[in-house]
Write an enzyme that holds these catalytic residues in place. Structure first.
Site, PDB file in Angstrom:
ATOM      1  N   ARG A 166       0.838  -1.197   0.000  1.00  0.00           N
ATOM      2  CA  ARG A 166       0.000   0.000   0.000  1.00  0.00           C
ATOM      3  C   ARG A 166       0.875   1.249   0.000  1.00  0.00           C
ATOM      4  O   ARG A 166       0.602   2.212  -0.707  1.00  0.00           O
ATOM      5  CB  ARG A 166      -0.841  -0.039   1.276  1.00  0.00           C
ATOM      6  CG  ARG A 166      -2.016   0.848   1.202  1.00  0.00           C
ATOM      7  CD  ARG A 166      -2.914   0.531   2.318  1.00  0.00           C
ATOM      8  NE  ARG A 166      -3.915   1.576   2.419  1.00  0.00           N
ATOM      9  CZ  ARG A 166      -4.553   1.858   3.517  1.00  0.00           C
ATOM     10  NH1 ARG A 166      -4.283   1.189   4.617  1.00  0.00           N
ATOM     11  NH2 ARG A 166      -5.456   2.797   3.531  1.00  0.00           N
TER      12      ARG A 166
ATOM     13  N   ASP B 134     -19.729   4.992   1.106  1.00  0.00           N
ATOM     14  CA  ASP B 134     -20.014   3.944   2.092  1.00  0.00           C
ATOM     15  C   ASP B 134     -21.364   4.231   2.760  1.00  0.00           C
ATOM     16  O   ASP B 134     -22.189   3.343   2.937  1.00  0.00           O
ATOM     17  CB  ASP B 134     -18.940   3.911   3.182  1.00  0.00           C
ATOM     18  CG  ASP B 134     -17.541   3.763   2.624  1.00  0.00           C
ATOM     19  OD1 ASP B 134     -17.166   4.567   1.745  1.00  0.00           O
ATOM     20  OD2 ASP B 134     -16.816   2.864   3.070  1.00  0.00           O
TER      21      ASP B 134
ATOM     22  N   ARG C 245     -24.186   3.417   0.429  1.00  0.00           N
ATOM     23  CA  ARG C 245     -24.386   1.964   0.353  1.00  0.00           C
ATOM     24  C   ARG C 245     -25.101   1.473   1.608  1.00  0.00           C
ATOM     25  O   ARG C 245     -26.020   0.663   1.553  1.00  0.00           O
ATOM     26  CB  ARG C 245     -23.040   1.248   0.208  1.00  0.00           C
ATOM     27  CG  ARG C 245     -22.414   1.411  -1.157  1.00  0.00           C
ATOM     28  CD  ARG C 245     -20.990   0.883  -1.249  1.00  0.00           C
ATOM     29  NE  ARG C 245     -20.572   0.833  -2.656  1.00  0.00           N
ATOM     30  CZ  ARG C 245     -19.317   0.970  -3.075  1.00  0.00           C
ATOM     31  NH1 ARG C 245     -18.341   1.147  -2.192  1.00  0.00           N
ATOM     32  NH2 ARG C 245     -19.026   0.926  -4.357  1.00  0.00           N
TER      33      ARG C 245
ATOM     34  N   HIS D  53     -12.014   5.296   4.501  1.00  0.00           N
ATOM     35  CA  HIS D  53     -12.789   4.721   3.383  1.00  0.00           C
ATOM     36  C   HIS D  53     -12.067   3.429   3.040  1.00  0.00           C
ATOM     37  O   HIS D  53     -11.170   3.393   2.210  1.00  0.00           O
ATOM     38  CB  HIS D  53     -12.814   5.669   2.191  1.00  0.00           C
ATOM     39  CG  HIS D  53     -13.385   5.059   0.950  1.00  0.00           C
ATOM     40  ND1 HIS D  53     -14.686   4.601   0.875  1.00  0.00           N
ATOM     41  CD2 HIS D  53     -12.851   4.836  -0.281  1.00  0.00           C
ATOM     42  CE1 HIS D  53     -14.903   4.109  -0.332  1.00  0.00           C
ATOM     43  NE2 HIS D  53     -13.818   4.235  -1.057  1.00  0.00           N
TER      44      HIS D  53
END
Lengths: 334, 335
Positions: free
Chosen positions: B109, B169, B172, B196
């Site tokens: 990452r 988010d 959703r 997130h």
């Protein structure tokens, strides 16, 4: 789930829910065109219920979820998707974007025949679940496939509409607006005939605030025009090829056309758009073909055809367009 | 391009010079699936009067621009431009950044973030150069880290740089809650805050319908001992992106709608409350200088207020952890 769920405790039911919303639209084909149309229908609040149908279940489900996840900010109530046409039940409009694309070296007639086979499956299935719907055909070659859809559906001809030259006219108006430096909405012009290379630009009708451009420039659109306005029509015809070359396909503009068309139908707006319709007996056309003419569109589909005055040259061109299309449709095995 | 048309001159008598760019101009950087979904949502919803697209591939840019222009007769957007040159973004009220590298297989990452920092190092100063009063909306992932990076590189005040964060988010979350309750998602209110990503925090304590807290009806909602397993709703939110990517290859439509809605709120000075990625230092015991999503008030000046949300002890602990995780990544980044 337990007998008394949180939902039961929160809401006391007093009547059965309605099966489906009255403003329901089905889109067949979730490729670039189908999804652009679906997304435009949702962002513009045109539909309260949307059904997606295709043959690949995974892609269908992914697209459905992606649309659903924005629902808290939209006015569309329900998005469903399935490979089973039962999901299209009760649709006011069924939009067909599905179809094969032309293979290298494939003749147009061969492409049409492949698409006829696909339509032989799609159209009867749509009719089975929404016998009173309006069919909007987008798949290419749109004029021929709208004709095919009409034959396969058993619907009256006013309820089978092809997107036709609605897009060509939109491109035409945009390109004219670029030269005049005013809004495309204020530039009025129509392209009719085949949605393709033999489309006809009606230069005599191009106007701004009622002032015909032809009155200012009589040779407009002809080969003797020093400002070469004819190039605009050529650019319209080339548009699709050019955009495909640049980004691989076209999607946004046709998506907007479909959304505007559905809005006109659902709200019984009676707008005049150039759409592919049965053109026999107009402008001296003798063949039973579909091609684009300016039509009035509302809740029952095409309710009137505009009796446009065409020049000798334009009449000749549109009759030629009709002959070309008749040549293709007579070679098709339904 | 044709020189000034004499037909045009005969038709229209100019009264005064045209204004150079409209006040409702938005630039979208990155014309991939997310950027174009955002652009298309903005033009179909009539949110922008002028749109500029920026990317690195000229042919794709031109194709996308033409495709949008060809629908203009039916839209309220006046002008669509596209260029690889950032000058095209001049005078933008909002700059939406969707561009960025995607994770390579096996890539850490931190390595992905560093690659995106290099991209932002070129991009952000250029956007600010041509629109010094702009608001930067960052969408590229990992959004919380990249919003922080964009803020540092831009020199803009913290209220004018924020990330789409958990707005998606939360959307959703509301949709999935609405499915269980059989009512509209617009009538289900619930917030997901924090990162997130996998460590986002569902604030179950404030999930409500018409002011009635679900937690008042069902005290174990969102907890592991809940027989109705409402916690699954949050898990489904966290795995949504992965699932959609598996099914259709990428996500686009929902995030496009988020961006469009957000831009509308800014343009119209709406003062709506959305969960967006902002500087969270000082909230909920967070001491680190990190960006993560909190419910904020959004308007013409960007983020004007942050909601002092009541979190349960557990929720506060989780968001603190979210902050620590993000901080670990941020300190490893060379800006």
């Amino acid at each position: 789930m337990e007998a008394t769920t949180l939902a039961d405790q929160l809401l006391v039911r007093i009547a059965e829910e309605h099966d489906h919303a009255s403003a329901k639209v089905t889109v067949v084909g979730v490729g670039q065109v189908g999804m652009a149309a679906a997304f435009a229908l949702m962002t513009q609040g045109v539909v309260s219920e949307l059904a997606l149908v295709d043959v690949v279940a995974d892609k269908l489900r992914g697209e459905m979820m992606d649309l659903q996840h924005g629902q808290a900010f939209l006015r569309t109530v329900k998005v469903v998707a399935s490979t089973d046409y039962a999901v299209s039940k009760g649709s006011k409009i069924c939009i067909v974007t599905a179809g094969a694309r032309q293979k290298e070296g494939e003749s147009r007639l061969e492409l049409v025949q492949r698409n006829v086979e696909i339509f032989k499956f799609v159209i009867p299935n749509l009719m089975k679940y929404s016998p009173n719907c309006i069919l909007v055909i987008v798949s290419n070659p749109v004029d021929v496939l709208t004709h095919v859809a009409w034959k396969l559906s058993g619907l009256p001809q006013n309820k089978v509409i092809g997107s036709g030259t609605m897009l060509d006219s939109s491109r035409f108006r945009f390109l004219i607006s670029e030269r005049l430096k005013i809004a495309p909405q204020s530039c009025h012009g129509y392209i009719i005939g085949e949605h393709g290379d033999s489309s006809v630009a009606i230069w005599s009708a191009v106007n701004v605030a009622g002032t015909r451009l032809q009155d200012i420039c009589p040779q407009i659109g002809t080969s003797s025009d020093p400002e070469n306005w004819e190039q605009i029509h050529k650019d319209v015809i080339n548009s699709a090829y050019e955009i495909i070359k640049l980004k691989g396909y076209t999607s946004w503009a046709i998506g907007i056309m479909v959304s505007a068309l559905c809005n006109a139908i659902l709200k019984n707006q009676k707008f005049v758009y150039t759409l592919s319709t049965l053109a026999k007996d107009y402008h001296g056309i003798k063949e039973e073909v579909f091609l684009s003419l300016p039509v009035v569109v509302g809740e029952s589909g095409v309710t009137a055809v505009f009796n446009q005055k065409l020049s000798e040259d334009e009449l000749e061109k549109i009759k030629q367009s009709a002959k070309t299309l008749n040549g293709v449709i007579s070679g098709v095995k339904m | 391009m044709m020189s000034s048309s004499s037909l045009a001159a005969a038709l229209l008598s100019s009264v005064v010079e045209e204004h150079h760019h409209s006040s409702a101009k938005v630039t979208v950087v990155g014309t991939g699936q997310v950027g174009m979904a955002a652009a298309f949502a903005m033009v179909t919803q009539g949110i922008v009067s002028e749109l500029a697209l920026i990317d690195m591939v000229e042919t794709k840019l031109r194709g996308e621009m033409m495709d949008l222009q060809h629908g203009q007769a039916f839209l309220r957007t006046v002008k669509v431009q596209a260029s690889t040159d950032y000058a095209v973004s001049k005078g933008s009220k909002i700059c939406v950044v969707t561009a960025g590298a995607r994770q390579n297989e096996g890539e850490s990452r931190l390595a992905l973030v560093q690659r995106n920092v290099e991209i932002f190092r070129t991009m952000i100063p250029q956007l600010v150069k041509y629109s010094p009063d702009t608001i930067l909306v960052i969408v590229s992932n990992p959004v919380d880290i990249l919003t922080y990076v964009a803020w540092k590189l831009s020199g803009l005040p913290r209220n004018r740089v924020f990330g789409s964060g958990t707005m998606l988010d939360s959307s959703r979350f509301r949709f999935l809650i609405s499915e269980r309750l059989n009512i509209a998602p617009q009538s289900c209110h619930g917030y997901i805050i924090g990162e997130h990503g996998d460590s986002s925090v569902a604030v179950w304590s404030s999930v409500n319908v018409a002011g009635t807290r679900l937690a008042d009806i069902k005290s174990n909602i969102g907890k592991p001992d809940d027989p109705e397993n409402w916690e699954q709703v949050h898990r489904d939110v966290v795995s949504s992106a992965y699932e959609i990517i598996k099914l259709k290859g990428y996500t686009s439509w929902a995030i496009g709608i988020m961006v469009s809605t957000l831009c509308n709120a800014i343009m119209k000075n709406q003062r709506m409350i959305y969960t967006l990625s902002t500087l969270a230092q000082g909230f909920h015991g967070i001491t680190e200088e990190v960006f993560l999503s909190l419910p904020v008030v959004i308007g013409e000046g960007g983020i004007t207020s942050i909601l002092n949300q009541n979190l349960s002890a557990d929720e506060a602990r989780k968001i603190s952890e979210s902050a620590k995780t993000l901080h670990q990544v941020v300190i490893g980044v060379k800006i």
